[in-house]
Design a protein around this motif. Structure first.
Motif, PDB file in Angstrom:
ATOM      1  N   GLU A  78       0.829  -1.205   0.000  1.00 53.36           N
ATOM      2  CA  GLU A  78       0.000   0.000   0.000  1.00 53.36           C
ATOM      3  C   GLU A  78       0.864   1.256   0.000  1.00 53.36           C
ATOM      4  OE1 GLU A  78      -3.517   2.088   2.719  1.00 53.36           O
ATOM      5  OE2 GLU A  78      -2.672   0.149   3.296  1.00 53.36           O
ATOM      6  N   GLN A  81       2.358   2.477  -3.348  1.00 52.32           N
ATOM      7  CA  GLN A  81       1.467   3.106  -4.326  1.00 52.32           C
ATOM      8  C   GLN A  81       1.496   4.630  -4.273  1.00 52.32           C
ATOM      9  OE1 GLN A  81      -2.496   1.478  -3.886  1.00 52.32           O
ATOM     10  NE2 GLN A  81      -1.792  -0.633  -4.037  1.00 52.32           N
ATOM     11  N   VAL A  82       2.044   5.204  -3.204  1.00 53.23           N
ATOM     12  CA  VAL A  82       2.017   6.662  -3.061  1.00 53.23           C
ATOM     13  C   VAL A  82       3.399   7.293  -3.215  1.00 53.23           C
ATOM     14  CG1 VAL A  82      -0.020   6.560  -1.581  1.00 53.23           C
ATOM     15  CG2 VAL A  82       2.258   6.603  -0.532  1.00 53.23           C
ATOM     16  N   VAL A  83       4.420   6.482  -3.553  1.00 50.26           N
ATOM     17  CA  VAL A  83       5.783   7.000  -3.714  1.00 50.26           C
ATOM     18  C   VAL A  83       6.399   6.418  -4.985  1.00 50.26           C
ATOM     19  CG1 VAL A  83       8.077   7.186  -2.690  1.00 50.26           C
ATOM     20  CG2 VAL A  83       6.069   7.089  -1.209  1.00 50.26           C
ATOM     21  N   LEU A 109       7.959   4.433   3.648  1.00 55.05           N
ATOM     22  CA  LEU A 109       7.875   5.419   2.573  1.00 55.05           C
ATOM     23  C   LEU A 109       9.256   5.676   1.977  1.00 55.05           C
ATOM     24  CD1 LEU A 109       5.366   7.910   4.223  1.00 55.05           C
ATOM     25  CD2 LEU A 109       5.011   6.796   2.007  1.00 55.05           C
ATOM     26  N   LEU A 281      -1.151   7.714   5.778  1.00 57.03           N
ATOM     27  CA  LEU A 281      -0.449   7.836   4.503  1.00 57.03           C
ATOM     28  C   LEU A 281      -0.700   9.182   3.834  1.00 57.03           C
ATOM     29  CD1 LEU A 281      -0.516   4.423   2.583  1.00 57.03           C
ATOM     30  CD2 LEU A 281       1.425   5.633   3.564  1.00 57.03           C
ATOM     31  N   ASP A 282      -1.939   9.653   3.862  1.00 61.77           N
ATOM     32  CA  ASP A 282      -2.247  10.948   3.257  1.00 61.77           C
ATOM     33  C   ASP A 282      -1.444  12.071   3.901  1.00 61.77           C
ATOM     34  OD1 ASP A 282      -4.039   9.766   1.572  1.00 61.77           O
ATOM     35  OD2 ASP A 282      -5.832  10.407   2.656  1.00 61.77           O
ATOM     36  N   ALA A 285       2.994  10.890   3.547  1.00 65.81           N
ATOM     37  CA  ALA A 285       3.610  10.834   2.219  1.00 65.81           C
ATOM     38  C   ALA A 285       4.130  12.205   1.773  1.00 65.81           C
ATOM     39  CB  ALA A 285       2.635  10.239   1.193  1.00 65.81           C
ATOM     40  N   ARG A 289       8.095  13.319   1.347  1.00 67.58           N
ATOM     41  CA  ARG A 289       8.550  13.857   0.058  1.00 67.58           C
ATOM     42  C   ARG A 289       9.204  15.216   0.235  1.00 67.58           C
ATOM     43  NH1 ARG A 289       3.657  11.502  -2.081  1.00 67.58           N
ATOM     44  NH2 ARG A 289       2.575  13.504  -1.833  1.00 67.58           N
TER      45      ARG A 289
END
Length: 294
Positions: A78, A81-83, A109, A281-282, A285, A289
Motif C-alpha cells: 500500500e 502506491q504513493v511513492v 515510505l 499515509l495521506d 507521504a 517527500r
C-alpha cells in the motif's frame, strides 16, 4: 494481585486492557482459592470499567481501561502506491523509532522510494525485525539496530556511511494521569526523550561524519491546540522547535527542521478515549517527500 491482573488482562475488560487503580480493604473472609468479581460500572467516554472484587480476606474496587489492539500500519504494497520507486534513490535514511507507529510508516515510505533505510528500536526488537523483513521482502533495503534515545553515552550506531536524512520518532507514553496542572518530572522525562536525545544523536553524527544531513524533528499541533492533560508534552515539543532552529544556525553540517504533525491513528492515540484522527499515509507521504527534497 496476580488474580486481579489476570482478570483485567485476560477476562474483563480483556486483552490489551490497562490496569488503572485498586482500592482494597481487609475483611477476614472471602474465597481463599479464587477471585470473585462483578462489574459495577462502565464509562463509555473514557472506556473505564469498575469491578468489585473479593478474594483471600480482602475486598474492594478495581478500575481498568479497555484499550484497542495494537495499531497495524499500512503494508509496503500500500505504501509503495504513493511513492515513485526511484524518488529517493541514493538517499541514506535513519529512522529513530522506526519499529512501530509513525516511524514505521516513514521508514516504509523512504524504502519504497528507493532509499537505503536504517531503523532503530529501544525495546521492540521483534517489531523492528518485522518491519525490516517486510521492506526487504518487497525489494527494499533496510537494516536494524538498537538505540535508546536519551540514554547519554550509549554506543555509536553501527552505520558505515553518513545518513542524508534522520527522522526522530523516539517517543514515550504521552497520555498519563496526573493530579495537578503541571508536573515537572513529566516535563523532564519528555525533554530527555524528545530534546536531549535528539540533540545528542545529531551531535554525535555531526562529529563522526563531515557530510551535511537533514535532521527531521516531528513536532505536533498540540503545541498550540493542547488541553491541560498535555501541557508538559506541548512545552517539550515547543522547546524542540526552538532547539532545531538553533542547531541549524550553529551546527555547520546539520540542517534541523521541524514540522507540526496532526493527530494520527497510532498506539498512542488508540488509548483510553476515542479521538478524531487524519489518515496516516495521506499525511506522511507529502511530509516525507518534502523532507527528502531538502
Amino acid at each position: 494481585v496476580g488474580g486481579m491482573t489476570r482478570l483485567v488482562g485476560m477476562v474483563s475488560p480483556g486483552l490489551y486492557s490497562m490496569f488503572a487503580s485498586m482500592a482494597l480493604e481487609l475483611t477476614g473472609d472471602g474465597p481463599s482459592d479464587g477471585l470473585l468479581w462483578r462489574t459495577i460500572s462502565v464509562d463509555p467516554q473514557f472506556r473505564m470499567v469498575r469491578h468489585r472484587v473479593a478474594a483471600g480476606g480482602v475486598q474492594g474496587v478495581l478500575e481498568s481501561f479497555a484499550r484497542d489492539p495494537p495499531v497495524l500500519q499500512p503494508l509496503m504494497a500500500e505504501v509503495a502506491q504513493v511513492v515513485p520507486r526511484d524518488a529517493f534513490r541514493g538517499h541514506r535514511v535513519l529512522v529513530v523509532g522506526g519499529s512501530r507507529g509513525l516511524g514505521e510508516v516513514v521508514a516504509k515510505l523512504a524504502a519504497a522510494g528507493g532509499a537505503s533505510v536504517t531503523i532503530t528500536y529501544a525495546t521492540g526488537a521483534a517489531d523492528a525485525q518485522r518491519v525490516r523483513d517486510e521492506i526487504v521482502a518487497w525489494g527494499g533495503r533496510c537494516q536494524v539496530c538498537n538505540h535508546v534515545a536519551g540514554a547519554s553515552g550509549g554506543p555509536e550506531l553501527p552505520i558505515a556511511e553518513a545518513p542524508t536524512h534522520v527522522y526522530y520518532f523516539a517517543s514515550t507514553t504521552i497520555a498519563r494521569r496526573k493530579s495537578a496542572l503541571f508536573d515537572l518530572e513529566r516535563l523532564a522525562d519528555f525533554n530527555r526523550i524528545y530534546n536531549d536525545g535528539f540533540f545528542e544523536l545529531c551531535s554525535r553524527l555531526s562529529d563522526r561524519f563531515s557530510e551535511k544531513f537533514v535532521a527531521v524533528y516531528p513536532s505536533t499541533v498540540f503545541v498550540t491546540e493542547h488541553d491541560n492533560a498535555l501541557v508538559e508534552y506541548a512545552m517539550s515539543k515547543a522547546a524542540g522547535e526552538v532547539l532545531c532552529d538553533k542547531m541549524s544556525a550553529l551546527m555547520g553540517n546539520v540542517r534541523a527542521v521541524h514540522h507540526r504533525l496532526p493527530r494520527m491513528y497510532t498506539d498512542q492515540t488508540a488509548g483510553v478515549t476515542r479521538v478524531s484522527t487524519v489518515d496516516v499515509l495521506d499525511t506522511l507521504a507529502p511530509f516525507v517527500r518534502h523532507a527528502q527534497s531538502l
